[in-house]
Design an enzyme around this catalytic site. Structure first.
Site, PDB file in Angstrom:
ATOM      1  N   ASP A 112      -8.293  -9.219   4.331  1.00 20.89           N
ATOM      2  CA  ASP A 112      -8.275  -8.003   5.261  1.00 20.89           C
ATOM      3  C   ASP A 112      -9.351  -7.550   6.453  1.00 20.89           C
ATOM      4  O   ASP A 112     -10.286  -6.871   6.148  1.00 20.89           O
ATOM      5  CB  ASP A 112      -8.173  -6.541   4.343  1.00 20.89           C
ATOM      6  CG  ASP A 112      -7.705  -5.431   5.261  1.00 20.89           C
ATOM      7  OD1 ASP A 112      -7.057  -5.500   6.226  1.00 20.89           O
ATOM      8  OD2 ASP A 112      -7.661  -4.330   4.560  1.00 20.89           O
ATOM      9  N   GLU A 161       0.978  -1.133   0.039  1.00 20.08           N
ATOM     10  CA  GLU A 161       0.206  -0.160   0.128  1.00 20.08           C
ATOM     11  C   GLU A 161       0.802   1.390   0.049  1.00 20.08           C
ATOM     12  O   GLU A 161       0.470   2.260   0.606  1.00 20.08           O
ATOM     13  CB  GLU A 161      -0.907   0.098   1.194  1.00 20.08           C
ATOM     14  CG  GLU A 161      -1.925  -1.247   1.138  1.00 20.08           C
ATOM     15  CD  GLU A 161      -3.174  -1.172   2.238  1.00 20.08           C
ATOM     16  OE1 GLU A 161      -2.707  -0.727   3.395  1.00 20.08           O
ATOM     17  OE2 GLU A 161      -4.248  -1.806   2.021  1.00 20.08           O
ATOM     18  N   GLU A 219     -12.807  -1.827  11.667  1.00 27.01           N
ATOM     19  CA  GLU A 219     -12.992  -1.393  10.489  1.00 27.01           C
ATOM     20  C   GLU A 219     -13.911  -1.895   9.301  1.00 27.01           C
ATOM     21  O   GLU A 219     -14.904  -1.113   8.930  1.00 27.01           O
ATOM     22  CB  GLU A 219     -11.684  -1.761   9.810  1.00 27.01           C
ATOM     23  CG  GLU A 219     -11.439  -1.079   8.511  1.00 27.01           C
ATOM     24  CD  GLU A 219     -10.026  -1.145   7.682  1.00 27.01           C
ATOM     25  OE1 GLU A 219      -8.993  -1.568   8.674  1.00 27.01           O
ATOM     26  OE2 GLU A 219      -9.712  -0.789   6.568  1.00 27.01           O
TER      27      GLU A 219
HETATM   28  C1  GCV Z   1      -2.828   0.709   8.225  1.00 26.50           C
HETATM   29  C2  GCV Z   1      -6.114  -2.008   5.304  1.00 26.50           C
HETATM   30  C3  GCV Z   1      -6.636  -0.764   6.023  1.00 26.50           C
HETATM   31  C4  GCV Z   1      -5.530   0.121   6.149  1.00 26.50           C
HETATM   32  C5  GCV Z   1      -4.389  -0.534   6.655  1.00 26.50           C
HETATM   33  C6  GCV Z   1      -3.883  -1.765   6.195  1.00 26.50           C
HETATM   34  C7  GCV Z   1      -2.747  -2.267   7.024  1.00 26.50           C
HETATM   35  O1  GCV Z   1      -5.669  -1.967   4.148  1.00 26.50           O
HETATM   36  O2  GCV Z   1      -7.402  -0.462   5.323  1.00 26.50           O
HETATM   37  O3  GCV Z   1      -5.810   1.287   6.940  1.00 26.50           O
HETATM   38  O4  GCV Z   1      -3.235   0.593   6.923  1.00 26.50           O
HETATM   39  O5  GCV Z   1      -4.914  -2.621   6.157  1.00 26.50           O
HETATM   40  O6  GCV Z   1      -3.172  -3.165   7.551  1.00 26.50           O
HETATM   41  O7  GCV Z   1      -1.472  -2.095   6.894  1.00 26.50           O
END
Ligand code: GCV
Length: 660
Positions: free
Chosen positions: A347, A268, A375
């Site tokens: 996720d 990411e 989340e």
């Molecule tokens: C901290 C998902 C979440 C992100 C998070 C990522 C991760 O993509 O939406 O907010 O980033 O996981 O675990 O690194």
């Protein structure tokens, strides 16, 4: 910001007598942990038993003894609690174990209505029991649903009464490691390893240490460039290695208690070793060498995937990426590296299979990462008690060996006989008065700690403990709140995305229904729904993800007949007319579960409403308001999902209910 005491809000328990003859406490060791242990006991006995305890230097003359004794079978974090000759003894092989024993005793005092069941003997199951905070230095929290950070504000580190209160809460459930900053380390947070923050971090780490907790930081892999002015962060370059070694020397001189670092790399948009054609093992080991002289740990995340993948290619599969990236590196990581693996391959969805990296890696330290920040499970506006899900994950048989092959065995170190392993949760706290936004979300914070310490606890037992500690021993409260908690994860699963397919939330924000909302898919095909059916084919004819598991799991998932139905759409494309084991077709199952899920929320809300006047009115109202929202929102979910699949399939509901 004011803050409440959560489950450490003690109330008088008149049903208990004293377990000791003299009202004094003696500790045979000194220091910050001893001081806190004595103080915790004094507060608890005063508030619960109305008994004021003094501290005494005389062992024989004391009522409660805190005894540190080397080489106890229970280890340094385990404890024994027993009675002998009018004295109550809390014994451990380590200081933290004594503190945990004190908190155990406190819990018993809060929750018992008859004589305490003694003796008690406990060891800590997971060696590492960590909270990962995704707090940013500007005070915001990534995926935070309980206000702002209490670690950072306006790019400064905060150390105040709340730091201590947090450490108490965490230690009371057995947490022994805390990462205070977001794994997405950007901007000012890169500088957390620099001199400028070391005074505050030292204060914080001392407070943590006095509760048996080690402070950890998330690292920016590109720090040698962003902080050190180098032109590369290549882990195999001598000048980069030297930069890290010097940085660590400087840091550990000032912060000797630092546990180590958590790293998100090559995912990411975060920097990592891939930029230089190096592997994750190269990256992690380079850092591990730098922290080794200080007994530091490098916790390296396996949440590595290419979010730019073209999902229309039917062989492309994000779920595969953790295993594809890390399995070939098994055995190459140094002993002070731990791979932190999210519970599932995607996720933190409401339902996912267990990551095949558990059991897939045979020679590598591993930690389980779960998310109590909700989340994808209602963002602490919906009740969703996640401990039953975590129990299922821990109980999963990976078949990596004949015995001791569950995720629980792996993260407790039983499978490989290792110590660098454990459990981490993405934390759900913030500076809200009640810590977790939704009062009932505190059950996840409490429960994660308790479960990581004692993996044999049942989800119901943990719920009962938390309710009792939070609301007292009233039978009606116990029964109804436990019901709400235990109904909540199944209900959430019913009214959101069906049978393991996941997502269907609004992009980026990850809240509220949006069937085509998967953000990394510009073509709206994540779930592969067409007019005939839906689901992702991940068996041997599809992406081959199922084959990443060991047998017999690989075949079980590969075959539609043996694939657990709650994961059917995760693993297979299924026609709407396919008959499930209940005798219902897939489409009818979708309709029915969505109606049921929304009805369950009505029941949960009614149960809560009936507690008016029994729980503190402030709490009652806060929860009532959120349940009111959940009732409406679960209907919105129901209607959006049902109408989407009705329009795709054009198959009517057998019960002729109104589908909007
Ligand atoms: C901290 C998902 C979440 C992100 C998070 C990522 C991760 O993509 O939406 O907010 O980033 O996981 O675990 O690194």
């Amino acid at each position: 910001m004011e803050f409440e005491k959560a489950w450490l809000s003690y109330r008088r328990n008149p049903q208990l007598g004293l377990l000791w003859k003299k009202n004094s406490i003696h500790s045979n060791f000194q220091g910050a942990i001893a001081k806190n242990a004595v103080q915790e006991l004094q507060t608890a006995t005063l508030e619960i038993l109305d008994c004021s305890m003094t501290e005494s230097s005389c062992q024989e003359e004391s009522g409660v003894l805190l005894l540190l004794e080397e080489n106890r079978e229970v280890g340094k974090e385990g404890y024994e609690i027993c009675q002998k000759d009018g004295q109550l003894l809390i014994i451990s092989g380590g200081e933290a174990g004594i503190l945990y024993g004190v908190f155990h005793l406190t819990r018993m005092l809060q929750c018992s209505n008859k004589e305490l069941e003694l003796p008690v003997k406990k060891t800590a199951d997971s060696p590492l029991r960590m909270l990962n905070h995704w707090d940013n230095m500007d005070g915001s929290i990534e995926r935070g649903y309980s206000g702002e950070s209490f670690f950072f504000q306006k790019n400064e580190v905060l150390v105040n009464d709340r730091t201590r209160a947090y450490a108490r809460l965490a230690a009371s459930v057995g947490i022994n490691g805390v990462v205070i900053n977001n794994v997405n380390v950007k901007d000012r947070a890169t500088w957390l390893i620099d001199k400028m923050f070391q005074k505050e971090l030292k204060e914080m780490s001392d407070i943590f240490a006095s509760y048996g907790i080690r402070l950890f930081l998330s690292l920016n892999f590109a720090a040698p460039m962003e902080l050190g002015g180098l032109d590369s962060a290549d882990p195999c370059k001598e000048e980069v290695k030297t930069w890290w070694k010097e940085k660590m020397k400087e840091l550990y001189t000032r912060l000797p208690n630092l546990g180590g670092f958590l790293v998100k790399a090559d995912s990411e948009g975060r920097p990592g070793p891939f930029t230089y054609g190096r592997t994750h093992a190269d990256g992690a080991n380079m850092l591990a060498e730098a922290v080794k002289p200080y007994n530091g740990l490098i916790i390296w995340r396996c949440f590595v995937y290419n979010c730019q993948q073209d999902w229309r290619d039917r062989k492309t599969d994000r779920a595969r990426s953790g295993y594809d990236n890390f399995k070939p590196l098994d055995g190459q990581f140094l002993d002070n590296v731990i791979l932190q693996v999210k519970n599932g391959p995607m996720d933190f969805q409401v339902r996912e299979p267990v990551s095949p990296l558990f059991g897939g890696m045979e020679h590598t330290n591993e930690m389980l990462e779960v998310q109590i920040a909700q989340e994808y499970t209602g963002q602490q506006r919906h009740v969703c008690y996640l401990i039953p899900m975590f129990k299922e994950i821990l109980g999963f048989h990976t078949h990596c060996s004949e015995k001791l092959d569950t995720v629980e065995d792996i993260v407790t170190g039983r499978t490989m006989g290792n110590h660098n392993c454990g459990m981490a949760a993405v934390a759900n706290t913030g500076n809200d008065e009640n810590w977790t936004g939704h009062d009932l979300a505190a059950a996840n914070l409490y429960g994660f700690g308790r479960l990581s310490f004692d993996t044999s606890l049942r989800a119901e037992e943990i719920a009962q403990e938390w309710i009792c500690c939070t609301f007292g021993q009233d039978e009606e409260i116990l029964e109804k709140v436990e019901k709400i908690l235990m109904m909540s994860w199944p209900a959430y699963e019913k009214y959101t995305s069906p049978l393991g397919i996941g997502w269907m939330v609004n992009p980026s924000y990850h809240y509220g229904p949006n069937v085509d909302g998967y953000e990394y898919d510009r073509w709206g095909t994540y779930h592969r729904a067409d007019h005939l059916g839906m689901g992702v084919e991940r068996g041997h004819e599809g992406t081959g993800y199922a084959q990443q598991y060991r047998e017999p799991n690989a075949s079980m998932y590969d075959n539609i007949e043996t694939c657990p139905e709650e994961l059917l759409l995760f693993f297979h494309y299924i026609p709407y007319t396919y008959e499930l084991k209940t005798g219902k077709t897939l489409i009818q199952h979708i309709y029915d579960t969505h109606f049921e899920g929304a009805e369950d929320v009505e029941k949960m809300a009614a149960l809560w409403d009936s507690l008016e006047g029994k729980v503190p009115s402030k709490v009652f109202q806060r929860v009532q308001k959120r349940l009111g929202h959940q009732k409406e929102h679960s209907k919105e979910w129901r209607d959006q999902i049902n109408s989407y699949f009705y329009r795709k399939s054009m198959i009517p509901d057998e019960q002729n209910r109104k589908i909007y």
